[in-house]
Write a protein that holds these residues in place. Structure first.
Motif, PDB file in Angstrom:
ATOM      1  N   LYS A  78       0.983  -1.187   0.031  1.00  0.00           N
ATOM      2  CA  LYS A  78      -0.157   0.243  -0.114  1.00  0.00           C
ATOM      3  C   LYS A  78       0.784   1.344  -0.115  1.00  0.00           C
ATOM      4  CE  LYS A  78      -3.492   2.459   2.444  1.00  0.00           C
ATOM      5  NZ  LYS A  78      -4.375   2.550   3.968  1.00  0.00           N
ATOM      6  N   VAL A  79       0.457   2.224  -0.904  1.00  0.00           N
ATOM      7  CA  VAL A  79       1.403   3.349  -1.084  1.00  0.00           C
ATOM      8  C   VAL A  79       1.275   3.893   0.472  1.00  0.00           C
ATOM      9  CG1 VAL A  79       1.496   5.588  -2.070  1.00  0.00           C
ATOM     10  CG2 VAL A  79       1.103   3.642  -3.487  1.00  0.00           C
ATOM     11  N   GLY A  80       2.853   4.248   0.799  1.00  0.00           N
ATOM     12  CA  GLY A  80       2.791   5.214   2.037  1.00  0.00           C
ATOM     13  C   GLY A  80       2.984   4.032   3.278  1.00  0.00           C
ATOM     14  N   SER A  81       2.728   2.878   3.158  1.00  0.00           N
ATOM     15  CA  SER A  81       3.255   1.945   4.156  1.00  0.00           C
ATOM     16  C   SER A  81       4.466   1.662   4.340  1.00  0.00           C
ATOM     17  CB  SER A  81       2.660   0.483   3.940  1.00  0.00           C
ATOM     18  OG  SER A  81       3.227  -0.218   2.717  1.00  0.00           O
ATOM     19  N   TYR A  82       4.705   1.061   5.509  1.00  0.00           N
ATOM     20  CA  TYR A  82       6.337   1.090   5.774  1.00  0.00           C
ATOM     21  C   TYR A  82       7.046   0.107   4.815  1.00  0.00           C
ATOM     22  CZ  TYR A  82      10.604   0.386   8.525  1.00  0.00           C
ATOM     23  OH  TYR A  82      11.801   0.091   8.941  1.00  0.00           O
ATOM     24  N   ALA A  83       6.256  -1.033   4.374  1.00  0.00           N
ATOM     25  CA  ALA A  83       6.913  -1.672   3.142  1.00  0.00           C
ATOM     26  C   ALA A  83       7.133  -1.029   1.979  1.00  0.00           C
ATOM     27  CB  ALA A  83       5.898  -3.077   2.976  1.00  0.00           C
ATOM     28  N   TRP A  84       6.223  -0.149   1.619  1.00  0.00           N
ATOM     29  CA  TRP A  84       6.338   0.785   0.425  1.00  0.00           C
ATOM     30  C   TRP A  84       7.454   1.743   0.767  1.00  0.00           C
ATOM     31  CZ3 TRP A  84       5.882   6.087  -0.651  1.00  0.00           C
ATOM     32  CH2 TRP A  84       5.933   6.112  -1.881  1.00  0.00           C
ATOM     33  N   LEU A  85       7.465   2.431   1.895  1.00  0.00           N
ATOM     34  CA  LEU A  85       8.729   3.191   2.055  1.00  0.00           C
ATOM     35  C   LEU A  85       9.819   2.468   1.773  1.00  0.00           C
ATOM     36  CD1 LEU A  85       7.048   5.191   4.997  1.00  0.00           C
ATOM     37  CD2 LEU A  85       7.423   5.969   2.870  1.00  0.00           C
ATOM     38  N   GLU A  86       9.904   1.182   2.578  1.00  0.00           N
ATOM     39  CA  GLU A  86      11.339   0.501   2.339  1.00  0.00           C
ATOM     40  C   GLU A  86      11.715   0.129   0.837  1.00  0.00           C
ATOM     41  OE1 GLU A  86      10.406  -2.855   4.904  1.00  0.00           O
ATOM     42  OE2 GLU A  86      11.847  -2.221   6.241  1.00  0.00           O
ATOM     43  N   LYS A  87      10.700  -0.204   0.012  1.00  0.00           N
ATOM     44  CA  LYS A  87      10.851  -0.299  -1.272  1.00  0.00           C
ATOM     45  C   LYS A  87      11.377   0.856  -2.091  1.00  0.00           C
ATOM     46  CE  LYS A  87       7.428  -0.508  -4.430  1.00  0.00           C
ATOM     47  NZ  LYS A  87       6.547  -0.842  -5.220  1.00  0.00           N
ATOM     48  N   VAL A  88      10.759   1.867  -1.841  1.00  0.00           N
ATOM     49  CA  VAL A  88      11.432   3.190  -2.459  1.00  0.00           C
ATOM     50  C   VAL A  88      12.680   3.501  -2.185  1.00  0.00           C
ATOM     51  CG1 VAL A  88      10.884   5.612  -2.697  1.00  0.00           C
ATOM     52  CG2 VAL A  88       8.680   4.135  -2.616  1.00  0.00           C
ATOM     53  N   ASP A  89      12.963   3.255  -0.708  1.00  0.00           N
ATOM     54  CA  ASP A  89      14.330   3.410  -0.301  1.00  0.00           C
ATOM     55  C   ASP A  89      15.381   2.409  -0.921  1.00  0.00           C
ATOM     56  OD1 ASP A  89      15.568   5.154   2.152  1.00  0.00           O
ATOM     57  OD2 ASP A  89      16.432   3.091   2.277  1.00  0.00           O
ATOM     58  N   ARG A  90      14.850   1.241  -1.247  1.00  0.00           N
ATOM     59  CA  ARG A  90      15.810   0.458  -1.942  1.00  0.00           C
ATOM     60  C   ARG A  90      16.134   0.445  -3.304  1.00  0.00           C
ATOM     61  NH1 ARG A  90      13.029  -3.158   0.716  1.00  0.00           N
ATOM     62  NH2 ARG A  90      11.854  -3.817  -1.080  1.00  0.00           N
ATOM     63  N   GLN A  91      14.789   0.857  -3.947  1.00  0.00           N
ATOM     64  CA  GLN A  91      14.978   1.082  -5.662  1.00  0.00           C
ATOM     65  C   GLN A  91      15.680   2.619  -5.856  1.00  0.00           C
ATOM     66  OE1 GLN A  91      11.013   1.085  -6.923  1.00  0.00           O
ATOM     67  NE2 GLN A  91      11.120  -1.020  -7.293  1.00  0.00           N
TER      68      GLN A  91
END
Length: 88
Positions: free
Chosen positions: A23-36
């Motif tokens: 989900k956009v804005g979730s912690y998992a999403w933030l981690e994904k953006v950070d990695r990418q």
């Protein structure tokens, strides 16, 4: 015959679970953006997720330029980031 009918159903279910969507804005999403976008170094060095500094770095990594004013860092902005990442 029943087994032949179940195989496609199992394959479809496996494919759907293999590609989780965060989900956009979730912690998992933030981690994904950070990695990418390589915002931090993966060892905890870097701005906190969703902080103003983090959002500014994400903007820089996406567009290659420093924002003239701080980016909004809200849900709408995160949706735009998500769309840009999907285009890559």
């Amino acid at each position: 015959m029943r087994i032949l009918m179940l195989v496609p159903a199992f394959l479809l279910a496996a494919c759907q679970s293999a590609v989780p969507t965060e989900k956009v804005g979730s912690y998992a999403w933030l981690e994904k953006v950070d990695r990418q976008l390589a915002v931090s170094d993966g060892q905890g060095h870097g701005p906190d997720y969703a902080s103003q500094e983090w959002c500014n770095v994400v903007h820089f990594r996406l567009y290659g330029q420093i924002a003239e004013t701080p980016v909004p860092c809200d849900q709408a902005w995160m949706e735009q980031v998500d769309q840009q990442l999907k285009k890559r």
